[in-house]
Design a protein around this motif. Structure first.
Motif, PDB file in Angstrom:
ATOM      1  N   TRP A   1       0.822  -1.197   0.000  1.00  0.00           N
ATOM      2  CA  TRP A   1       0.000   0.000   0.000  1.00  0.00           C
ATOM      3  C   TRP A   1       0.860   1.252   0.000  1.00  0.00           C
ATOM      4  O   TRP A   1       2.065   1.183   0.223  1.00  0.00           O
ATOM      5  CB  TRP A   1      -0.926  -0.003   1.217  1.00  0.00           C
ATOM      6  CG  TRP A   1      -0.224   0.093   2.555  1.00  0.00           C
ATOM      7  CD1 TRP A   1       0.866  -0.631   2.985  1.00  0.00           C
ATOM      8  CD2 TRP A   1      -0.542   0.968   3.633  1.00  0.00           C
ATOM      9  NE1 TRP A   1       1.227  -0.280   4.258  1.00  0.00           N
ATOM     10  CE2 TRP A   1       0.378   0.708   4.687  1.00  0.00           C
ATOM     11  CE3 TRP A   1      -1.519   1.943   3.819  1.00  0.00           C
ATOM     12  CZ2 TRP A   1       0.342   1.392   5.903  1.00  0.00           C
ATOM     13  CZ3 TRP A   1      -1.548   2.617   5.045  1.00  0.00           C
ATOM     14  CH2 TRP A   1      -0.638   2.333   6.066  1.00  0.00           C
ATOM     15  N   LYS A   2       0.220   2.394  -0.280  1.00  0.00           N
ATOM     16  CA  LYS A   2       0.910   3.666  -0.249  1.00  0.00           C
ATOM     17  C   LYS A   2       0.832   4.230   1.161  1.00  0.00           C
ATOM     18  O   LYS A   2      -0.251   4.520   1.670  1.00  0.00           O
ATOM     19  CB  LYS A   2       0.265   4.650  -1.242  1.00  0.00           C
ATOM     20  CG  LYS A   2       1.005   5.979  -1.356  1.00  0.00           C
ATOM     21  CD  LYS A   2       0.365   6.856  -2.418  1.00  0.00           C
ATOM     22  CE  LYS A   2       1.108   8.179  -2.540  1.00  0.00           C
ATOM     23  NZ  LYS A   2       0.492   9.063  -3.579  1.00  0.00           N
ATOM     24  N   HIS A   3       1.981   4.389   1.796  1.00  0.00           N
ATOM     25  CA  HIS A   3       2.005   4.762   3.205  1.00  0.00           C
ATOM     26  C   HIS A   3       1.616   6.219   3.404  1.00  0.00           C
ATOM     27  O   HIS A   3       2.230   7.115   2.806  1.00  0.00           O
ATOM     28  CB  HIS A   3       3.392   4.506   3.797  1.00  0.00           C
ATOM     29  CG  HIS A   3       3.930   3.144   3.472  1.00  0.00           C
ATOM     30  ND1 HIS A   3       5.233   2.909   3.138  1.00  0.00           N
ATOM     31  CD2 HIS A   3       3.315   1.947   3.387  1.00  0.00           C
ATOM     32  CE1 HIS A   3       5.398   1.643   2.883  1.00  0.00           C
ATOM     33  NE2 HIS A   3       4.268   1.034   3.031  1.00  0.00           N
ATOM     34  N   PRO A   4       0.664   6.483   4.285  1.00  0.00           N
ATOM     35  CA  PRO A   4       0.276   7.870   4.544  1.00  0.00           C
ATOM     36  C   PRO A   4       1.223   8.591   5.481  1.00  0.00           C
ATOM     37  O   PRO A   4       1.238   9.816   5.548  1.00  0.00           O
ATOM     38  CB  PRO A   4      -1.108   7.716   5.175  1.00  0.00           C
ATOM     39  CG  PRO A   4      -1.051   6.397   5.853  1.00  0.00           C
ATOM     40  CD  PRO A   4      -0.203   5.531   4.962  1.00  0.00           C
ATOM     41  N   ALA A   5       2.006   7.831   6.236  1.00  0.00           N
ATOM     42  CA  ALA A   5       2.881   8.431   7.252  1.00  0.00           C
ATOM     43  C   ALA A   5       4.259   8.710   6.671  1.00  0.00           C
ATOM     44  O   ALA A   5       4.912   7.814   6.154  1.00  0.00           O
ATOM     45  CB  ALA A   5       3.000   7.514   8.458  1.00  0.00           C
ATOM     46  N   ILE A   6       4.712   9.943   6.764  1.00  0.00           N
ATOM     47  CA  ILE A   6       6.021  10.315   6.262  1.00  0.00           C
ATOM     48  C   ILE A   6       6.860  10.863   7.423  1.00  0.00           C
ATOM     49  O   ILE A   6       6.418  11.713   8.180  1.00  0.00           O
ATOM     50  CB  ILE A   6       5.934  11.412   5.171  1.00  0.00           C
ATOM     51  CG1 ILE A   6       5.100  10.888   3.999  1.00  0.00           C
ATOM     52  CG2 ILE A   6       7.319  11.820   4.701  1.00  0.00           C
ATOM     53  CD1 ILE A   6       5.675   9.691   3.311  1.00  0.00           C
ATOM     54  N   LEU A   7       8.054  10.335   7.587  1.00  0.00           N
ATOM     55  CA  LEU A   7       8.945  10.770   8.655  1.00  0.00           C
ATOM     56  C   LEU A   7       9.421  12.181   8.405  1.00  0.00           C
ATOM     57  O   LEU A   7       9.864  12.513   7.309  1.00  0.00           O
ATOM     58  CB  LEU A   7      10.149   9.819   8.739  1.00  0.00           C
ATOM     59  CG  LEU A   7      11.100  10.030   9.897  1.00  0.00           C
ATOM     60  CD1 LEU A   7      10.435   9.695  11.222  1.00  0.00           C
ATOM     61  CD2 LEU A   7      12.341   9.178   9.713  1.00  0.00           C
TER      62      LEU A   7
END
Length: 276
Positions: A269-275
């Motif tokens: 999936w395309k991760h919604p959380a970005i560091l």
């Protein structure tokens, strides 16, 4: 007959002193394998030695520098002398350093490729030669129709399937991509001797390295957790079934030249959380 019974077979496992290598050694010993554990450490974890008593198999530890061709050949010859044969080779020894691509040092490049690529290549090559010699003594030049001589497993990485915003590990990723690049041509070359060759790509797994990161970079570990569909990092034991399946000819005898990805759904999936 239990398709996962590996009684009497001999497995050479690199990186066996701890971490994933130790977990792989444990499941193979549970299946009846004798274990030759290889690592750069002067001593292995007590848990490796305990496998002998727990599972009534022979466990021997060899300190080896996998980047040294001479050291590898000498060690593999000693394994054959002491354990009689080699049926399985798992190449789990590896290193990783977090460095931006623009400033990655030659020291990092050379060391990472030496351990992850050259080391895996040399050990697999030495073990394969032992397997091929046994095949030729039994079957001459006749091509194999069943994969019963041996199996080689390279350990790749989720990093070759997706880029994570949480780390800057282009050097490590390139080395693991090289490992995956070995699988198909080596599988093709060795198939006539009944040897299967595959790779296993683990996702984020709770090894000693990740435990260290939990205290040093807790946000990084939280990012890893967010990237999986289950919201957690995997346990080494959750890779044991995959490695056992790859090594058991009666279970996976028609599986070769492939990469098996076990990642908790992180690449799905395309991760919604970005560091940040």
């Amino acid at each position: 007959m239990d398709m996962y019974d590996l009684t009497g077979r001999v497995a050479v496992v690199t990186g066996a002193a701890r971490g994933l290598g130790l977990a792989f050694a444990e499941i193979l010993a549970r299946a009846g394998c004798h274990i030759a554990g290889l690592d750069i450490q002067s001593e292995a974890s007590k848990s490796l030695y305990d496998l002998q008593k727990s599972h009534k198999t022979v466990v021997k530890y060899y300190q080896v520098d996998v980047t040294s061709e001479e050291n590898v050949k000498t060690t593999v010859a000693k394994v054959v002398q002491e354990l009689g044969r080699i049926d399985i080779n798992i190449n789990a020894a590896g290193i990783v350093s977090d460095e931006p691509f623009l400033t990655t040092s030659m020291k990092n490049i050379e060391k990472t490729f030496a351990v992850n690529v050259t080391g895996s290549f040399l050990v697999a090559q030495a073990c394969a030669n032992v397997m091929v010699d046994r095949y030729k003594k039994q079957h001459g030049d006749s091509p194999a129709t069943n994969a019963t001589t041996g199996t080689i497993v390279f350990i790749a990485s989720i990093a070759t399937h997706m880029a994570s915003s949480a780390q800057q590990i282009s050097c490590y990723t390139a080395s693991k991509a090289a490992i995956r690049g070995l699988v198909k041509p080596v599988a093709m070359e060795l198939s006539k001797y009944g040897i299967r060759v595959n790779s296993l790509s683990p996702g984020y797994t709770m090894t000693d390295m990740i435990r260290g990161l939990q205290s040093e970079q807790p946000d990084l570990v939280k990012q890893f957790e967010k990237e999986t569909l289950f919201g957690r990092i995997g346990a080494p034991q959750e890779l044991q079934g995959a490695i056992l399946w790859l090594c058991a000819d009666r279970a996976s005898g028609w599986y070769t030249g492939q990469d098996l990805l076990i990642d908790g759904g992180a690449t799905s999936w395309k991760h919604p959380a970005i560091l940040t």
